[in-house]
Design an enzyme around this catalytic site. Structure first.
Site, short mmCIF file in Angstrom:
data_model
loop_
_atom_site.label_atom_id
_atom_site.label_comp_id
_atom_site.label_asym_id
_atom_site.label_seq_id
_atom_site.Cartn_x
_atom_site.Cartn_y
_atom_site.Cartn_z
N LYS A 26 8.23 2.89 -2.49
CA LYS A 26 8.81 3.71 -3.56
C LYS A 26 10.31 3.95 -3.39
O LYS A 26 11.00 4.24 -4.38
CB LYS A 26 8.11 5.08 -3.57
CG LYS A 26 6.69 5.03 -4.06
CD LYS A 26 5.87 6.18 -3.51
CE LYS A 26 5.50 5.91 -2.09
NZ LYS A 26 4.26 6.50 -1.62
N GLY A 60 -1.79 4.41 -6.13
CA GLY A 60 -2.48 3.55 -5.15
C GLY A 60 -3.22 2.44 -5.87
O GLY A 60 -2.62 1.60 -6.54
N ASP A 78 7.41 12.46 -2.28
CA ASP A 78 6.57 11.32 -2.69
C ASP A 78 6.20 11.44 -4.17
O ASP A 78 6.32 10.47 -4.93
CB ASP A 78 5.31 11.30 -1.81
CG ASP A 78 4.38 10.16 -2.17
OD1 ASP A 78 4.71 9.01 -1.88
OD2 ASP A 78 3.33 10.43 -2.80
N LYS A 101 7.33 9.04 -7.49
CA LYS A 101 6.37 8.48 -8.46
C LYS A 101 6.73 8.91 -9.88
O LYS A 101 6.59 8.14 -10.82
CB LYS A 101 4.95 8.92 -8.07
CG LYS A 101 4.50 8.24 -6.78
CD LYS A 101 3.26 8.86 -6.19
CE LYS A 101 2.82 8.12 -4.94
NZ LYS A 101 1.80 8.83 -4.18
N GLY A 111 -4.44 5.14 0.45
CA GLY A 111 -5.37 4.38 1.29
C GLY A 111 -4.95 2.92 1.30
O GLY A 111 -4.47 2.39 0.29
#
Ligand code: HSE
Length: 343
Positions: A125, A154, A221, A225, A318
């Protein structure tokens, strides 16, 4: 399709696992035949121009660092830039850790890949949050593709859903729970009265948290996004600096209890409002809202002109989930290249 994999952490290893399964199944999507010709991490590289075999990938995955000690194909000390410049490949998959100060080393990996005519798939990112419009232009100038499906949601195709499935509609605003670590922590605190520190330690053990967990906790984070969504989906030229951001450190068990009495809970919400203003902050939302997902799940609601509210829910973190997004991007590039050849 020859692939250089840059980064061999949780996501990098999962990418080899997902692609190895593809080799084994001999899936013929658009003539897709992925071959990892090089893997590089901080210690050096392994290179085989004919493609690293499934067995070799598995050995590397199990052994971990340093991959460059491989007796057959190891190149200790070889840097990612050397590999990107000298190894022949169609695509660079960039999955190194996120750096939101200057985007490095990923920024240089991506721009060098472009300059050497290689397409890029990244889950990183940092460079995108800092310079997505410029990177898109550079990719176009070099006649290559840049894809980054795994950076938001994800394995859940939030970017594609907005861009493709809602094409023809107008997205007026976006609201989402976009960080698995903080959602896991807030859920553990609200439902099991687990302390913030204990919940964070569990999230780290489960591999959800960033290398530097303040990225998650302080909302950086989510902010990255939101910037990617704003640029890619709403054509807003915003960067990290434009995001009004507050993390979850000050959310207390008491505040969660108070919210529960009102039928609500507290979530870290990333949003872009009708005026295009990006924000990240803890907000009270009704427990029965479609956005109110638990644990590591992510959810995003797109507010559209014609189709109303559209909410997408799925696993937002994940290794294997994110690797599935990398594969999705590789297939998309393959499909675009195939249609170019036909036209
Ligand atoms: N640390 C991130 C999260 C990983 O918890 O959602 C996926 O970006």
């Amino acid at each position: 399709m020859r692939i250089i994999l840059v980064g061999f952490g949780v996501v990098g290893k999962s990418v080899t696992a997902v692609l190895a399964r593809r080799y084994a199944e001999k899936v013929k999507d658009y003539g897709f035949n992925p071959k990892i010709v090089a893997i590089v991490d901080v210690d050096g590289a392994v290179i085989n121009p004919r493609g690293l075999s499934t067995e070799k990938l598995e050995t590397l995955r199990q052994k971990g660092a340093p991959i460059s000690a491989d007796p057959e194909f190891g190149h200790p000390g070889m840097t990612a830039l050397d590999v990107i410049e000298s190894v022949e490949a169609e695509v660079v998959v960039e999955v190194t850790p996120v750096n939101i100060k200057n985007g490095e080393p990923a920024m240089s990996h991506i721009t060098t890949a472009f300059k050497t005519g290689k397409h890029v798939v990244t889950t990183n990112k940092g460079p995108l949050a800092l310079a997505l419009p410029a990177l898109m232009e550079l990719a176009e100038y070099n006649n290559v593709y840049l894809r980054f499906s795994g950076t938001v949601g994800g394995g859940t195709p939030m970017l594609e859903f907005a861009k493709r499935c809602l094409a023809g509609d107008k997205i007026l605003a976006i609201k989402g729970i976009l960080n698995g670590t903080t959602n896991y922590i807030l859920t553990e605190m609200a439902q099991n009265r687990v302390s913030f520190q204990e919940a964070l330690a569990n999230a780290q053990k489960l591999g959800y948290a960033e290398t530097d967990p303040t990225m998650d906790i302080e909302g950086f984070d989510t902010a990255c996004k939101i910037v990617i969504l704003a640029n890619w989906v709403m054509n807003k030229k915003v960067t990290l600096r434009d995001v009004d951001r507050t993390g979850i450190r000050d959310v207390t068990l008491q505040a969660l209890d108070e919210a529960a009495k009102r039928g609500n809970t507290i979530k870290l919400i990333g949003a872009i409002d009708g005026k295009g203003k990006p924000t990240v902050k803890p907000m009270e939302i009704p427990k029965n809202s479609p956005l109110c997902v638990s644990g590591v799940l992510n959810a995003v609601t797109f507010y559209t002109e014609f189709a109303g509210e559209q909410t997408l829910v799925g696993k937002g973190a994940g290794g294997i989930e994110t690797a599935s997004a990398v594969l999705r991007d590789l297939l998309e590039i393959r499909r675009r290249l195939a249609s170019k050849m036909l036209s």
